[in-house]
Design a protein around this motif. Structure first.
Motif, PDB file in Angstrom:
ATOM      1  N   GLN A 205      12.331  -8.070   2.900  1.00 21.41           N
ATOM      2  CA  GLN A 205      11.772  -7.952   1.555  1.00 21.41           C
ATOM      3  C   GLN A 205      10.522  -7.071   1.579  1.00 21.41           C
ATOM      4  O   GLN A 205       9.779  -7.056   2.567  1.00 21.41           O
ATOM      5  CB  GLN A 205      11.394  -9.328   0.979  1.00 21.41           C
ATOM      6  CG  GLN A 205      12.564 -10.217   0.645  1.00 21.41           C
ATOM      7  CD  GLN A 205      12.120 -11.499  -0.017  1.00 21.41           C
ATOM      8  OE1 GLN A 205      11.009 -12.001   0.205  1.00 21.41           O
ATOM      9  NE2 GLN A 205      12.974 -12.050  -0.861  1.00 21.41           N
ATOM     10  N   ARG A 206      10.291  -6.384   0.460  1.00 28.93           N
ATOM     11  CA  ARG A 206       9.035  -5.724   0.219  1.00 28.93           C
ATOM     12  C   ARG A 206       8.195  -6.681  -0.620  1.00 28.93           C
ATOM     13  O   ARG A 206       8.651  -7.115  -1.683  1.00 28.93           O
ATOM     14  CB  ARG A 206       9.230  -4.404  -0.530  1.00 28.93           C
ATOM     15  CG  ARG A 206       9.962  -3.327   0.279  1.00 28.93           C
ATOM     16  CD  ARG A 206      10.260  -2.131  -0.626  1.00 28.93           C
ATOM     17  NE  ARG A 206      10.764  -0.981   0.072  1.00 28.93           N
ATOM     18  CZ  ARG A 206      12.053  -0.751   0.306  1.00 28.93           C
ATOM     19  NH1 ARG A 206      12.967  -1.619  -0.122  1.00 28.93           N
ATOM     20  NH2 ARG A 206      12.439   0.347   0.950  1.00 28.93           N
ATOM     21  N   VAL A 207       6.991  -7.003  -0.155  1.00 25.78           N
ATOM     22  CA  VAL A 207       6.154  -7.942  -0.888  1.00 25.78           C
ATOM     23  C   VAL A 207       4.811  -7.298  -1.215  1.00 25.78           C
ATOM     24  O   VAL A 207       4.264  -6.539  -0.422  1.00 25.78           O
ATOM     25  CB  VAL A 207       5.937  -9.255  -0.085  1.00 25.78           C
ATOM     26  CG1 VAL A 207       7.264  -9.972   0.129  1.00 25.78           C
ATOM     27  CG2 VAL A 207       5.262  -9.004   1.261  1.00 25.78           C
ATOM     28  N   PHE A 208       4.313  -7.592  -2.397  1.00 28.56           N
ATOM     29  CA  PHE A 208       3.031  -7.083  -2.844  1.00 28.56           C
ATOM     30  C   PHE A 208       1.976  -8.169  -2.633  1.00 28.56           C
ATOM     31  O   PHE A 208       2.285  -9.359  -2.651  1.00 28.56           O
ATOM     32  CB  PHE A 208       3.099  -6.664  -4.315  1.00 28.56           C
ATOM     33  CG  PHE A 208       3.956  -5.449  -4.527  1.00 28.56           C
ATOM     34  CD1 PHE A 208       3.383  -4.225  -4.781  1.00 28.56           C
ATOM     35  CD2 PHE A 208       5.344  -5.538  -4.458  1.00 28.56           C
ATOM     36  CE1 PHE A 208       4.164  -3.087  -4.969  1.00 28.56           C
ATOM     37  CE2 PHE A 208       6.137  -4.422  -4.629  1.00 28.56           C
ATOM     38  CZ  PHE A 208       5.532  -3.191  -4.884  1.00 28.56           C
ATOM     39  N   ILE A 209       0.731  -7.746  -2.417  1.00 28.94           N
ATOM     40  CA  ILE A 209      -0.315  -8.709  -2.074  1.00 28.94           C
ATOM     41  C   ILE A 209      -1.616  -8.368  -2.784  1.00 28.94           C
ATOM     42  O   ILE A 209      -1.965  -7.187  -2.964  1.00 28.94           O
ATOM     43  CB  ILE A 209      -0.525  -8.735  -0.532  1.00 28.94           C
ATOM     44  CG1 ILE A 209      -1.555  -9.786  -0.145  1.00 28.94           C
ATOM     45  CG2 ILE A 209      -0.911  -7.359  -0.005  1.00 28.94           C
ATOM     46  CD1 ILE A 209      -1.672 -10.017   1.360  1.00 28.94           C
ATOM     47  N   LYS A 210      -2.317  -9.409  -3.209  1.00 32.39           N
ATOM     48  CA  LYS A 210      -3.656  -9.238  -3.798  1.00 32.39           C
ATOM     49  C   LYS A 210      -4.393 -10.566  -3.699  1.00 32.39           C
ATOM     50  O   LYS A 210      -3.784 -11.617  -3.517  1.00 32.39           O
ATOM     51  CB  LYS A 210      -3.561  -8.801  -5.273  1.00 32.39           C
ATOM     52  CG  LYS A 210      -2.888  -9.830  -6.175  1.00 32.39           C
ATOM     53  CD  LYS A 210      -2.769  -9.309  -7.595  1.00 32.39           C
ATOM     54  CE  LYS A 210      -2.072 -10.332  -8.491  1.00 32.39           C
ATOM     55  NZ  LYS A 210      -1.902  -9.841  -9.881  1.00 32.39           N
ATOM     56  N   ASN A 211      -5.725 -10.500  -3.779  1.00 33.39           N
ATOM     57  CA  ASN A 211      -6.520 -11.729  -3.839  1.00 33.39           C
ATOM     58  C   ASN A 211      -6.501 -12.291  -5.252  1.00 33.39           C
ATOM     59  O   ASN A 211      -6.301 -11.588  -6.223  1.00 33.39           O
ATOM     60  CB  ASN A 211      -7.961 -11.466  -3.406  1.00 33.39           C
ATOM     61  CG  ASN A 211      -8.117 -11.362  -1.914  1.00 33.39           C
ATOM     62  OD1 ASN A 211      -8.643 -10.366  -1.400  1.00 33.39           O
ATOM     63  ND2 ASN A 211      -7.688 -12.384  -1.183  1.00 33.39           N
TER      64      ASN A 211
END
Length: 211
Positions: A205-211
């Protein structure tokens, strides 16, 4: 004690990934194109491999003996250069040769097609394609090389990295949306990469990340 390889260990996020992996109990192979100074890292549990990772012999030396590879190449803005896809290909070929299956890679949120971008981020993506087309195309190829590798891969996609103390919480997943104000602390990204090596929550999977 298991070993993992961190390719691109001299970047701030790469070095923090080495540190987090050591804290968890891994031994680490730290790859760097340039000389890598251990400084405060545990030299007894870090093996350093230097040289161009696109070189098959260097890639194999970095990969062999590890249970997983964390790949940090060309993910920071502004995108520059056009050699990351070739380097990723060399790492993947070395992983196949050495029997290493788990790959966690970092890319940029603006690379490739997705529905995860806010309106202004999408406009920035279009500008990036025009202004840095060779670098953008190279990162798109990097993602495709990984996606077609047949390995147990995960691609983690921050929009921007921020310095400072880790916040200790992130939003990460294939449905996470990012925009111009989205960022993740380097330490939180590093912890997520180490977590993905262990937990395998987002294989292929391609996963996006942020705080």
């Amino acid at each position: 004690m298991e070993h993992i390889a961190v390719i691109g260990a001299t970047s701030a996020a790469g070095r923090e990934t080495v540190r987090r992996a050591l804290a968890f109990g891994f031994r680490v192979t730290a790859h760097s194109r340039e000389p890598f100074v251990l400084q405060d890292l545990d030299e007894d549990r870090v093996r350093v491999v230097e040289g161009a990772i696109a070189n098959a012999a260097v890639a194999e030396k970095a990969v062999r003996g590890n249970v997983a590879v964390v790949l940090l190449l060309g993910y920071e803005a502004p995108l520059q250069g056009k050699e990351c896809a070739a380097a990723a290909s060399a790492v993947i070929e070395a992983m196949r040769k050495c029997g290493v299956r788990r790959l966690v890679a970092v890319s940029h949120a603006l690379v490739g097609k997705s529905d995860n971008l806010g309106f202004f981020a999408r406009r920035q993506q279009l500008a990036l394609q025009d202004g840095a087309s060779e670098a953008f195309d190279d990162r798109c190829r990097l993602e495709e090389v990984i996606a077609r590798s047949g390995l147990e891969w995960t691609i983690v996609k921050p929009y921007a990295l921020a310095k400072g103390a880790p916040k200790g919480r992130v939003s990460v997943g294939p449905e996470v949306t990012v925009g111009l104000l989205s960022s993740v602390r380097e330490g939180d990204l590093a912890q997520t990469l180490v977590d993905e090596v262990q937990l395998r929550d987002h294989v292929q999977q391609r996963v996006f990340i942020k705080n």
